[in-house]
Design a protein around this motif. Structure first.
Motif, PDB file in Angstrom:
ATOM      1  N   MET A   1       0.852  -1.181   0.000  1.00 19.81           N
ATOM      2  CA  MET A   1       0.000   0.000   0.000  1.00 19.81           C
ATOM      3  C   MET A   1       0.889   1.234   0.000  1.00 19.81           C
TER       4      MET A   1
ATOM      5  N   THR B   1       1.032   5.207   0.120  1.00 18.79           N
ATOM      6  CA  THR B   1       0.236   6.367   0.525  1.00 18.79           C
ATOM      7  C   THR B   1       1.092   7.620   0.449  1.00 18.79           C
TER       8      THR B   1
ATOM      9  N   PRO C   1      -7.139   5.868   6.614  1.00 16.07           N
ATOM     10  CA  PRO C   1      -8.228   4.931   6.889  1.00 16.07           C
ATOM     11  C   PRO C   1      -9.530   5.616   7.281  1.00 16.07           C
TER      12      PRO C   1
ATOM     13  N   TRP D   1     -11.197   6.749   4.221  1.00 16.27           N
ATOM     14  CA  TRP D   1     -11.828   5.648   3.487  1.00 16.27           C
ATOM     15  C   TRP D   1     -13.269   5.479   3.951  1.00 16.27           C
TER      16      TRP D   1
ATOM     17  N   THR E   1     -13.543  -0.715   7.221  1.00 12.07           N
ATOM     18  CA  THR E   1     -12.720  -1.523   8.129  1.00 12.07           C
ATOM     19  C   THR E   1     -12.515  -2.924   7.573  1.00 12.07           C
TER      20      THR E   1
ATOM     21  N   LEU F   1     -10.014  -2.714   4.584  1.00 14.01           N
ATOM     22  CA  LEU F   1      -8.648  -2.495   5.069  1.00 14.01           C
ATOM     23  C   LEU F   1      -8.102  -3.732   5.764  1.00 14.01           C
TER      24      LEU F   1
ATOM     25  N   LEU G   1      -4.637  -5.163   4.499  1.00 14.02           N
ATOM     26  CA  LEU G   1      -3.508  -4.981   5.410  1.00 14.02           C
ATOM     27  C   LEU G   1      -3.079  -6.260   6.120  1.00 14.02           C
TER      28      LEU G   1
END
Length: 253
Positions: A105, A107, A205, A208, A219, A222, A226
């Motif tokens: 990921m 960012t 997050p 999101w 949630t 992710l 993750l």
């Protein structure tokens, strides 16, 4: 030259041995000059066919990957961003994480190299023979909406479902309605254990959840991304703004 060549070409076409069919004349000339043994000649014949097929498959994989124009990691300029040093980038390019079905990921603010790095890793994967596809989030959502009513979307969905690597660019940059969000979750839940993802996003997050208007769904998404994931936070100024193009001569950025 041999009277059998036209017939050999016909047989090659019928058997879909295009590499042999289109090159049989040259291959026979080489054999006349080199005088190989029978088994060596047969080996060279089929090796040529395999090489031609691999080259065509490589071109097809590259076409289907739909990578951005700029994706050469050999040209990546580390001076504009921090968060990923040359040693780490080289380690990522080895693709061991892909063999282990890990995710990445990326960012950070716009212009810090998220798309460039992800596309470059996608290019490396395609070169190594992996089924890798670069899509932005809008592409993915459109495919999921249309897969049951459009043949092209159905084919695209099948490709994505069987992918070894999916790069999803600009995740949650724009709001996603609840129906699309649910479709996206169902798809990710279907493939996340067998497919690696590279996600690029400039949203946290918490953002999101706002983009999806559903904290529980955010949630859950992710959680799957993750579970086995390397997070890379890129920082710095926008490369595009630092290298802004102009139509006027001698104008400074």
């Amino acid at each position: 030259m041999s009277q059998y060549i036209p017939q050999i070409k016909k047989h090659a076409t019928r058997l879909r041995l295009s590499g042999i069919g289109s090159n049989i004349t040259n291959l026979l000339l080489e054999a006349q000059n080199d005088a190989p043994s029978y088994d060596e000649f047969v080996f060279k014949l089929f090796s040529h066919e395999v090489k031609e097929r691999e080259a065509k498959q490589q071109l097809l994989r590259m076409k289907l990957a739909r990578l951005p124009v700029n994706h050469d990691l050999e040209q990546y300029d580390h001076s504009f961003t921090s968060g990923l040093n040359p040693t780490q980038l080289n380690q990522l390019r080895e693709l061991n994480w892909l063999d282990q079905c890990y995710n990445i990921m990326l960012t950070g603010p716009s212009g810090t190299g998220k798309t460039y790095i992800s596309a470059g890793l996608g290019f490396d994967a395609v070169q190594r023979g992996y089924k890798a596809y670069f899509r932005n989030i809008s592409d993915i959502l459109s495919t999921l909406r249309l897969k049951d009513v459009s043949q092209n979307a159905a084919k695209e969905f099948k490709r994505l479902a069987e992918a070894q690597l999916i790069i999803i660019d600009d995740v949650m940059t724009l709001p996603v309605n609840r129906e699309d969000g649910n479709r996206f979750f169902v798809f990710i839940n279907q493939v996340y254990e067998t497919t690696s993802f590279i996600i690029t996003t400039n949203k946290s997050p918490a953002e999101w959840a706002r983009s999806l208007d559903d904290e529980t769904l955010a949630t859950a998404l992710l959680d799957r991304f993750l579970y086995k994931c390397q997070l890379i936070q890129l920082k710095g100024k926008s490369y595009r703004m630092q290298n802004r193009k102009t139509i006027f001569e001698n104008e400074k950025n």
